[in-house]
Design a protein around this motif. Structure first.
Motif, PDB file in Angstrom:
ATOM      1  N   THR A  54      -9.848  -6.699 -51.490  1.00  0.00           N
ATOM      2  CA  THR A  54      -9.058  -5.895 -50.558  1.00  0.00           C
ATOM      3  C   THR A  54      -9.065  -4.422 -50.973  1.00  0.00           C
ATOM      4  O   THR A  54      -9.334  -4.089 -52.138  1.00  0.00           O
ATOM      5  CB  THR A  54      -7.604  -6.384 -50.519  1.00  0.00           C
ATOM      6  N   GLN A  55      -8.736  -3.562 -50.032  1.00  0.00           N
ATOM      7  CA  GLN A  55      -8.657  -2.133 -50.341  1.00  0.00           C
ATOM      8  C   GLN A  55      -7.590  -1.847 -51.398  1.00  0.00           C
ATOM      9  O   GLN A  55      -7.842  -1.043 -52.299  1.00  0.00           O
ATOM     10  CB  GLN A  55      -8.416  -1.322 -49.058  1.00  0.00           C
ATOM     11  N   PRO A  56      -6.413  -2.492 -51.355  1.00  0.00           N
ATOM     12  CA  PRO A  56      -5.444  -2.244 -52.434  1.00  0.00           C
ATOM     13  C   PRO A  56      -5.985  -2.632 -53.812  1.00  0.00           C
ATOM     14  O   PRO A  56      -5.657  -2.008 -54.822  1.00  0.00           O
ATOM     15  CB  PRO A  56      -4.240  -3.103 -52.041  1.00  0.00           C
ATOM     16  N   ARG A  57      -6.843  -3.642 -53.843  1.00  0.00           N
ATOM     17  CA  ARG A  57      -7.463  -4.056 -55.111  1.00  0.00           C
ATOM     18  C   ARG A  57      -8.385  -2.951 -55.631  1.00  0.00           C
ATOM     19  O   ARG A  57      -8.418  -2.658 -56.821  1.00  0.00           O
ATOM     20  CB  ARG A  57      -8.232  -5.358 -54.884  1.00  0.00           C
ATOM     21  N   VAL A  58      -9.139  -2.330 -54.725  1.00  0.00           N
ATOM     22  CA  VAL A  58     -10.001  -1.214 -55.118  1.00  0.00           C
ATOM     23  C   VAL A  58      -9.134  -0.045 -55.595  1.00  0.00           C
ATOM     24  O   VAL A  58      -9.468   0.619 -56.583  1.00  0.00           O
ATOM     25  CB  VAL A  58     -10.932  -0.778 -53.963  1.00  0.00           C
ATOM     26  N   SER A  59      -8.026   0.190 -54.925  1.00  0.00           N
ATOM     27  CA  SER A  59      -7.113   1.247 -55.352  1.00  0.00           C
ATOM     28  C   SER A  59      -6.626   0.990 -56.776  1.00  0.00           C
ATOM     29  O   SER A  59      -6.597   1.907 -57.604  1.00  0.00           O
ATOM     30  CB  SER A  59      -5.921   1.332 -54.397  1.00  0.00           C
ATOM     31  N   ASP A  60      -6.272  -0.245 -57.075  1.00  0.00           N
ATOM     32  CA  ASP A  60      -5.843  -0.596 -58.440  1.00  0.00           C
ATOM     33  C   ASP A  60      -6.959  -0.326 -59.441  1.00  0.00           C
ATOM     34  O   ASP A  60      -6.715   0.182 -60.536  1.00  0.00           O
ATOM     35  CB  ASP A  60      -5.438  -2.071 -58.513  1.00  0.00           C
ATOM     36  N   LEU A  61      -8.180  -0.654 -59.061  1.00  0.00           N
ATOM     37  CA  LEU A  61      -9.336  -0.406 -59.924  1.00  0.00           C
ATOM     38  C   LEU A  61      -9.498   1.089 -60.179  1.00  0.00           C
ATOM     39  O   LEU A  61      -9.618   1.515 -61.333  1.00  0.00           O
ATOM     40  CB  LEU A  61     -10.604  -0.973 -59.267  1.00  0.00           C
ATOM     41  N   MET A  62      -9.485   1.870 -59.109  1.00  0.00           N
ATOM     42  CA  MET A  62      -9.714   3.305 -59.222  1.00  0.00           C
ATOM     43  C   MET A  62      -8.590   4.008 -59.990  1.00  0.00           C
ATOM     44  O   MET A  62      -8.819   5.041 -60.601  1.00  0.00           O
ATOM     45  CB  MET A  62      -9.863   3.928 -57.829  1.00  0.00           C
ATOM     46  N   ARG A  63      -7.416   3.428 -59.973  1.00  0.00           N
ATOM     47  CA  ARG A  63      -6.278   4.009 -60.689  1.00  0.00           C
ATOM     48  C   ARG A  63      -6.170   3.488 -62.120  1.00  0.00           C
ATOM     49  O   ARG A  63      -5.248   3.825 -62.850  1.00  0.00           O
ATOM     50  CB  ARG A  63      -4.999   3.739 -59.916  1.00  0.00           C
ATOM     51  N   GLY A  64      -7.122   2.638 -62.524  1.00  0.00           N
ATOM     52  CA  GLY A  64      -7.179   2.183 -63.905  1.00  0.00           C
ATOM     53  C   GLY A  64      -6.137   1.159 -64.299  1.00  0.00           C
ATOM     54  O   GLY A  64      -5.781   1.057 -65.474  1.00  0.00           O
ATOM     55  N   LYS A  65      -5.673   0.379 -63.360  1.00  0.00           N
ATOM     56  CA  LYS A  65      -4.651  -0.626 -63.662  1.00  0.00           C
ATOM     57  C   LYS A  65      -5.288  -1.853 -64.315  1.00  0.00           C
ATOM     58  O   LYS A  65      -5.408  -2.923 -63.722  1.00  0.00           O
ATOM     59  CB  LYS A  65      -3.885  -0.977 -62.390  1.00  0.00           C
ATOM     60  N   ILE A  66      -5.663  -1.689 -65.540  1.00  0.00           N
ATOM     61  CA  ILE A  66      -6.448  -2.666 -66.272  1.00  0.00           C
ATOM     62  C   ILE A  66      -5.761  -4.017 -66.416  1.00  0.00           C
ATOM     63  O   ILE A  66      -6.424  -5.056 -66.407  1.00  0.00           O
ATOM     64  CB  ILE A  66      -6.864  -2.097 -67.657  1.00  0.00           C
ATOM     65  N   SER A  67      -4.455  -4.029 -66.499  1.00  0.00           N
ATOM     66  CA  SER A  67      -3.740  -5.296 -66.689  1.00  0.00           C
ATOM     67  C   SER A  67      -3.854  -6.216 -65.478  1.00  0.00           C
ATOM     68  O   SER A  67      -3.572  -7.412 -65.582  1.00  0.00           O
ATOM     69  CB  SER A  67      -2.263  -5.033 -67.005  1.00  0.00           C
ATOM     70  N   LEU A  68      -4.283  -5.681 -64.338  1.00  0.00           N
ATOM     71  CA  LEU A  68      -4.403  -6.482 -63.124  1.00  0.00           C
ATOM     72  C   LEU A  68      -5.763  -7.152 -62.961  1.00  0.00           C
ATOM     73  O   LEU A  68      -5.981  -7.880 -61.993  1.00  0.00           O
ATOM     74  CB  LEU A  68      -4.129  -5.605 -61.893  1.00  0.00           C
ATOM     75  N   PHE A  69      -6.683  -6.918 -63.910  1.00  0.00           N
ATOM     76  CA  PHE A  69      -8.044  -7.425 -63.776  1.00  0.00           C
ATOM     77  C   PHE A  69      -8.452  -8.277 -64.974  1.00  0.00           C
ATOM     78  O   PHE A  69      -8.285  -7.871 -66.120  1.00  0.00           O
ATOM     79  CB  PHE A  69      -9.036  -6.263 -63.638  1.00  0.00           C
ATOM     80  N   SER A  70      -9.015  -9.433 -64.681  1.00  0.00           N
ATOM     81  CA  SER A  70      -9.582 -10.282 -65.732  1.00  0.00           C
ATOM     82  C   SER A  70     -11.050  -9.907 -65.911  1.00  0.00           C
ATOM     83  O   SER A  70     -11.665  -9.277 -65.037  1.00  0.00           O
ATOM     84  CB  SER A  70      -9.480 -11.755 -65.330  1.00  0.00           C
ATOM     85  N   LEU A  71     -11.609 -10.310 -67.028  1.00  0.00           N
ATOM     86  CA  LEU A  71     -13.047 -10.108 -67.239  1.00  0.00           C
ATOM     87  C   LEU A  71     -13.851 -10.780 -66.136  1.00  0.00           C
ATOM     88  O   LEU A  71     -14.809 -10.212 -65.609  1.00  0.00           O
ATOM     89  CB  LEU A  71     -13.475 -10.663 -68.601  1.00  0.00           C
ATOM     90  N   ASP A  72     -13.460 -11.979 -65.779  1.00  0.00           N
ATOM     91  CA  ASP A  72     -14.167 -12.737 -64.750  1.00  0.00           C
ATOM     92  C   ASP A  72     -14.174 -11.982 -63.421  1.00  0.00           C
ATOM     93  O   ASP A  72     -15.225 -11.841 -62.779  1.00  0.00           O
ATOM     94  CB  ASP A  72     -13.506 -14.109 -64.593  1.00  0.00           C
ATOM     95  N   ALA A  73     -13.036 -11.480 -63.009  1.00  0.00           N
ATOM     96  CA  ALA A  73     -12.947 -10.739 -61.750  1.00  0.00           C
ATOM     97  C   ALA A  73     -13.811  -9.483 -61.792  1.00  0.00           C
ATOM     98  O   ALA A  73     -14.494  -9.151 -60.813  1.00  0.00           O
ATOM     99  CB  ALA A  73     -11.499 -10.375 -61.452  1.00  0.00           C
ATOM    100  N   LEU A  74     -13.807  -8.788 -62.911  1.00  0.00           N
ATOM    101  CA  LEU A  74     -14.592  -7.561 -63.029  1.00  0.00           C
ATOM    102  C   LEU A  74     -16.086  -7.842 -63.015  1.00  0.00           C
ATOM    103  O   LEU A  74     -16.859  -7.112 -62.385  1.00  0.00           O
ATOM    104  CB  LEU A  74     -14.186  -6.799 -64.294  1.00  0.00           C
ATOM    105  N   VAL A  75     -16.518  -8.907 -63.676  1.00  0.00           N
ATOM    106  CA  VAL A  75     -17.938  -9.282 -63.643  1.00  0.00           C
ATOM    107  C   VAL A  75     -18.350  -9.596 -62.210  1.00  0.00           C
ATOM    108  O   VAL A  75     -19.412  -9.163 -61.743  1.00  0.00           O
ATOM    109  CB  VAL A  75     -18.228 -10.467 -64.593  1.00  0.00           C
ATOM    110  N   ASN A  76     -17.514 -10.333 -61.481  1.00  0.00           N
ATOM    111  CA  ASN A  76     -17.817 -10.655 -60.089  1.00  0.00           C
ATOM    112  C   ASN A  76     -17.955  -9.389 -59.248  1.00  0.00           C
ATOM    113  O   ASN A  76     -18.853  -9.284 -58.406  1.00  0.00           O
ATOM    114  CB  ASN A  76     -16.754 -11.566 -59.494  1.00  0.00           C
TER     115      ASN A  76
END
Length: 92
Positions: A54-76
């Protein structure tokens, strides 16, 4: 209090070496994704479509909210972006 030095900020703030290494890997993947999105000139909406999130998920990524992402999700997400992850393991 004695001065301590650390190899990275993750070593300084995480409780265990395992947690520090996990955060180090996640931060590298997030940086690579953010750089790829910016270099490609994708909007967050376009990035979301291409990454399958989702776009909010990309926003979290771009804002560096690292605690919201697992290694698995980031690899995907890296693979969905058309990139490849290589792993190197060596003695500490």
């Amino acid at each position: 209090m004695a001065d301590e030095t650390f190899d990275s900020v993750w070593d300084a703030i995480e409780d265990t070496p395992q947690e520090a290494e996990n955060m180090r890997l996640r931060s590298r993947l997030m940086s690579a994704l953010t750089e790829h999105i910016e270099t490609a000139g994708w909007t967050q909406v376009v990035a979301a479509e291409r990454l399958g999130v989702t776009q909010p998920r990309v926003s979290d990524l771009m804002r560096g909210k690292i605690s919201l992402f697992s290694l698995d999700a980031l690899v995907n997400m890296v693979v969905a972006a058309g990139m490849h992850v290589e792993l190197s393991v060596r003695a500490a």
